[in-house]
Design an enzyme around this catalytic site. Structure first.
Site, PDB file in Angstrom:
ATOM      1  CD  GLU A 188      -2.842  -5.129  -6.327  1.00 23.00           C
ATOM      2  OE1 GLU A 188      -1.999  -6.063  -6.250  1.00 23.00           O
ATOM      3  OE2 GLU A 188      -2.514  -3.954  -6.526  1.00 23.00           O
TER       4      GLU A 188
ATOM      5  N   GLY B 137       4.081  -3.192 -12.793  1.00 19.83           N
ATOM      6  CA  GLY B 137       5.230  -2.299 -12.908  1.00 19.83           C
ATOM      7  C   GLY B 137       6.559  -3.024 -12.811  1.00 19.83           C
TER       8      GLY B 137
ATOM      9  NE  ARG C 141       2.878  -3.722  -1.714  1.00 21.07           N
ATOM     10  CZ  ARG C 141       3.782  -3.989  -2.650  1.00 21.07           C
ATOM     11  NH1 ARG C 141       3.768  -3.312  -3.783  1.00 21.07           N
ATOM     12  NH2 ARG C 141       4.685  -4.919  -2.440  1.00 21.07           N
TER      13      ARG C 141
ATOM     14  CG  HIS D 223       0.684  -4.703  -8.365  1.00 13.13           C
ATOM     15  ND1 HIS D 223       0.251  -4.759  -7.060  1.00 13.13           N
ATOM     16  CD2 HIS D 223       1.983  -4.296  -8.298  1.00 13.13           C
ATOM     17  CE1 HIS D 223       1.233  -4.412  -6.241  1.00 13.13           C
ATOM     18  NE2 HIS D 223       2.299  -4.125  -6.978  1.00 13.13           N
TER      19      HIS D 223
END
Length: 323
Positions: free
Chosen positions: A260, A281, A231, A279
């Site tokens: 984000e 992943g 995070r 973001h």
């Protein structure tokens, strides 16, 4: 008789997950729903369950849905859900823990390697006509020490790969038990002092917000590599940028950010030693199915056991919640 509703705070859900929800009406919030959008949809549809992909789910949404019994995260991180408000209202919060572990761990390894091997910089240099073989030296990770903060499913997978590459693995997680022998459990001060690379895999909580700040970064070994696939709030971004520019941090691979989606221009954009990904992943075709199925099953399990139960009244619940 109308069917009970499951609200998905996104535009889609894996077909395999939708098949599990066949007895329910599934309502999608769209690609980029706001908190206000979620509240409005709760008022309109009174869902029994919410599957959270994007946006936040707070007390206002919960109060707008009297039938709500469960909030199920499409993934492992539940920081976008007001868990205190949910508990006060008798709403269960569940997560698809481990469903995207392989995908996120692989992304962390990719970012670590990209920083150590200057993959992005060298690619750019070659495309502009340079051949840096005589002048460039990458970092060899074998024999180096990596500190893994957070030893859940993702952190453990990352640590296993790091060990396979010949790295010494230090791990910190106050809740982890029965760690494999290739992970040496240590405190955070030892990680700051000893690690050549640090990879974050812990949830964001009030206690660890800005875990990496000017103070902790200055305590690290000079030239440390920082990887974050957890995070964005775990890192003080201004402090990290300063540390990269000073050389205290040799490079950073980031998949998560304080705000984000990241908007342009951003200070990170002009720093070539920071490798960025949006973001993603946990965003693979396989993880999409695994997370959707796990989120649906988790929601259905709570709905099944709570079929005869009752939810705490919002007004009564609110009196016991912290101010």
């Amino acid at each position: 008789m109308s069917r009970a509703v499951v609200l998905v705070t996104g535009a889609d859900l894996a077909a395999e997950a939708l098949a599990l929800l066949g007895d329910y009406e599934v309502v999608f919030a769209g690609k980029t729903p706001t908190e206000d959008d979620i509240v409005a949809l709760c008022q309109r549809h009174d869902p029994s369950a919410i599957i959270v992909r994007y946006s936040k789910v707070g007390a206002a949404a919960m109060d707008a849905a009297p039938s709500l019994k469960v909030i199920s995260k499409h993934g492992s991180g539940t920081d976008t859900i007001d868990k205190v408000a949910a508990k006060a209202r008798g709403i269960e919060v569940v997560a698809a823990v481990g469903a995207n572990a392989a995908a996120v761990a692989e992304q962390a390894v990719a970012l670590l390697l990209a920083c150590a091997k200057s993959v992005v910089t060298l690619d750019h240099r070659m495309r502009t006509g340079h051949w840096d073989k005589a002048t460039h030296k990458s970092v060899e990770l074998e024999g180096r020490t990596v500190g893994v903060i957070g030893l859940g499913a993702i952190g453990l997978r990352f640590a296993k790969v790091a060990d396979a590459m010949g790295m010494r693995v230090l791990g910190f997680d106050p809740f982890a038990k029965d760690l494999p022998t290739h992970i040496e459990a240590v405190d955070l001060d030892t990680i700051w002092r000893s690690a050549d690379a640090i990879s974050l895999h812990c949830p964001l909580t009030p206690d660890n917000a800005r875990l990496l700040d000017a103070s902790t970064l200055s305590a690290c070994k000079r030239g440390v590599i920082v990887v974050n696939t957890a995070r964005g709030g775990l890192i003080d971004e201004a402090a990290l940028l300063d540390a990269v520019r000073s050389g205290q941090v040799a490079g950073a691979g980031l998949d998560s950010f304080a705000v984000e989606p990241m908007t342009a221009p951003h200070p990170f954009h002009d720093e070539p030693r920071i490798v960025l990904s949006p973001h993603i992943g946990g965003v693979t075709a396989d993880a999409y199915v695994k997370m959707g199925v796990a989120a649906a099953r988790n929601a259905l399990a709570v709905l099944a056991k709570g079929a005869t139960g009752s939810r705490a009244p919002a007004a009564a619940a609110a009196t016991g919640a912290p101010s």
